[in-house]
Design an enzyme around this catalytic site. Structure first.
Site, short mmCIF file in Angstrom:
data_model
loop_
_atom_site.label_atom_id
_atom_site.label_comp_id
_atom_site.label_asym_id
_atom_site.label_seq_id
_atom_site.Cartn_x
_atom_site.Cartn_y
_atom_site.Cartn_z
N SER A 170 37.77 1.26 72.82
CA SER A 170 36.76 2.25 72.43
C SER A 170 36.29 3.04 73.64
O SER A 170 35.84 4.18 73.50
CB SER A 170 35.57 1.54 71.78
OG SER A 170 35.99 0.81 70.63
N GLY A 206 49.47 7.67 71.04
CA GLY A 206 48.97 6.75 72.04
C GLY A 206 47.66 7.16 72.67
O GLY A 206 47.60 8.16 73.40
N ARG A 214 45.59 -18.59 34.51
CA ARG A 214 45.25 -19.94 34.94
C ARG A 214 44.21 -20.56 34.01
O ARG A 214 43.13 -20.01 33.81
CB ARG A 214 44.69 -19.89 36.37
CG ARG A 214 44.14 -21.21 36.90
CD ARG A 214 45.23 -22.20 37.19
NE ARG A 214 44.71 -23.31 37.99
CZ ARG A 214 45.39 -24.40 38.27
NH1 ARG A 214 46.64 -24.54 37.83
NH2 ARG A 214 44.87 -25.37 39.00
N TRP A 255 49.00 -1.40 71.66
CA TRP A 255 48.65 -1.40 70.24
C TRP A 255 49.14 -0.14 69.55
O TRP A 255 48.47 0.40 68.67
CB TRP A 255 47.13 -1.55 70.02
CG TRP A 255 46.50 -2.69 70.74
CD1 TRP A 255 45.58 -2.62 71.74
CD2 TRP A 255 46.75 -4.08 70.52
NE1 TRP A 255 45.24 -3.87 72.17
CE2 TRP A 255 45.94 -4.80 71.44
CE3 TRP A 255 47.57 -4.80 69.65
CZ2 TRP A 255 45.92 -6.18 71.50
CZ3 TRP A 255 47.56 -6.18 69.72
CH2 TRP A 255 46.74 -6.86 70.63
N ILE A 256 50.31 0.33 69.93
CA ILE A 256 50.82 1.60 69.41
C ILE A 256 51.76 1.34 68.23
O ILE A 256 52.79 0.69 68.37
CB ILE A 256 51.56 2.40 70.50
CG1 ILE A 256 50.68 2.54 71.75
CG2 ILE A 256 51.97 3.77 69.95
CD1 ILE A 256 49.32 3.17 71.51
N SER A 272 34.53 -1.68 63.03
CA SER A 272 33.37 -1.43 62.15
C SER A 272 32.13 -1.12 62.99
O SER A 272 31.30 -0.27 62.61
CB SER A 272 33.10 -2.65 61.26
OG SER A 272 34.13 -2.81 60.31
N GLU A 273 32.01 -1.78 64.12
CA GLU A 273 30.85 -1.54 64.99
C GLU A 273 30.87 -0.12 65.55
O GLU A 273 29.82 0.55 65.64
CB GLU A 273 30.83 -2.57 66.13
CG GLU A 273 30.53 -3.99 65.69
CD GLU A 273 31.68 -4.68 64.97
OE1 GLU A 273 31.43 -5.70 64.29
OE2 GLU A 273 32.85 -4.21 65.10
N GLU A 286 41.78 2.01 64.60
CA GLU A 286 41.18 3.36 64.62
C GLU A 286 39.66 3.31 64.68
O GLU A 286 38.95 4.10 64.06
CB GLU A 286 41.67 4.19 63.43
CG GLU A 286 43.17 4.43 63.51
CD GLU A 286 43.65 5.54 62.61
OE1 GLU A 286 42.90 6.52 62.40
OE2 GLU A 286 44.79 5.45 62.13
#
Length: 387
Positions: free
Chosen positions: A136, A128, A272, A160-161, A370-371, A367
């Site tokens: 962040s 946690g 297909r 969000w754990i 992307s930023e 985790e």
């Protein structure tokens, strides 16, 4: 899609890959959509993975683990995530976050107490850091702890754990100092039966639905002083180092999703038929497959480079952030293209790419977004080139 990375040609990697693949096909694939639709976290399957060594991949044998390295760990996550990314996510969180934190920063007594239970699957772990108002920006956390005699008194909430409700033990980072002080946070181990410690709201998610995500709630929770990890005030610094390994986990998870989407697309494109021939013969489809396989190979090489650095105890921050950033972005691309290749069928739950599409997005968020990865990469580049 087999790995093209040379290290996986070794016999032990072949055995590990086949073991993870067989487990996923036998114990996970038959239940994928049932778990997904019910948002059911299969605790029994998680614990069974412990018996196969998948929950203590990086844990030394003396603590009951598999005693393997990051290349093997990447392989396990890759194979499981090709079948069900949500189970891959749970394996990643258990290994690299909770178990990984205790392995790297725990005392010998703490390692002997917790690692055998975590590695065997007897206990499931949680970790946690994030709070409702601090993602962040972890320096502003409001979950606080104060040392009072022989225990820390903790109050606050984590969100969000992964495994927030089902985990038997969690590593949590709480604020023990001033706001914005990177040395004002402390890591503590808390067991499920600790008074004042409960699981809270379970999130109803877009994807990764078989991986439990919930709150951790601390209400006058007394955590024994001996459950302090390292020294008081080191929690944030420890967490950043743990996330270096965690980002390799998410890169491997992303790799599995991308491969799963790619393999399903190749199969469908061959089967297909339109205008009298397989759609794989049309450039509009074949070029998508070419882009997918090229980007997957690049992502794997970057991920395994990060694993190599981590195994050899070299600085890995920039490379793991780069691997996580690139692999997560291309897994979203691959899943999107997979749905497009399948056309209307890709929008139904009858084909696996619909789930890969939903599951993939988490990889660009969890985790560190992307930023945030770009910020980490840039910071490391600047520090490397200081005069």
């Amino acid at each position: 899609m087999e790995s093209t990375y040379p290290v996986l040609d070794q016999e032990n990697h072949r055995i590990i890959r086949e073991s993870a693949r067989d487990f996923a096909e036998t114990h996970i694939r038959p239940q994928i959509m049932k778990w997904d639709e019910a948002q059911h976290f299969p605790v029994d399957v998680m614990k069974k993975m412990g018996q196969y060594g998948f929950l203590g991949v990086l844990v030394p044998e003396k603590y009951g683990g598999s005693g393997l390295g990051y290349q093997e760990y990447i392989t396990v996550l890759d194979e499981i995530s090709k079948v069900d990314p949500s189970i891959g996510l749970s394996v990643a969180a258990h290994n690299s976050l909770c178990t990984g934190h205790i392995l790297e920063f725990g005392s010998e007594e703490q390692k002997q107490k917790y690692l055998p239970k975590l590695a065997s699957g007897e206990w499931i772990g949680a970790w946690g850091l994030t709070e409702p108002n601090t993602g962040s920006d972890a320096g502003r956390m409001k979950c606080v702890g104060s040392l009072e005699g022989d225990h820390y008194l903790v109050n606050g909430t984590k969100c969000w754990i992964t495994h927030g409700i089902s985990a038997e033990v969690a590593v949590v980072i709480v604020r023990t100092g001033e706001l914005l002080d990177s040395r004002g946070m402390t890591a503590l181990i808390v067991e499920r039966d600790t008074p004042g410690f409960t699981g809270g709201k379970k999130e109803d998610k877009l994807g990764m639905r078989a991986s439990e995500t919930a709150e951790l709630i601390f209400d006058q929770c007394k955590i024994p002083k001996e459950n302090l990890l390292g020294k008081e005030g080191e929690g944030f610094i420890q967490a950043m180092k743990v996330l270096d390994g965690g980002r390799i986990s998410i890169a491997a998870l992303s790799l599995g999703i991308a491969k799963g989407a790619y393999e399903a697309s190749v199969k469908y494109a061959k089967e297909r038929h339109q205008f009298g021939q397989p759609i794989a013969n049309f450039q509009g489809v074949s070029f998508k497959l070419a882009d997918m396989t090229t980007k997957i190979q690049a992502a794997e090489m970057l991920t395994r480079k990060a694993g190599f650095l981590k195994n050899n105890k070299q600085k890995v921050t920039k490379t793991s952030a780069s691997a996580k950033y690139y692999a997560s972005e291309i897994c979203v691309e691959a899943a999107t293209d997979a749905v497009q290749i399948h056309g209307g069928y890709g929008y139904t739950k009858e084909f696996p790419v619909e789930k890969f599409y939903r599951d993939s997005k988490l990889c660009t968020i969890g985790e560190g977004t992307s930023e945030i990865q770009k910020l980490v990469i840039t910071r490391e580049l600047i520090n490397e080139n200081k005069v």
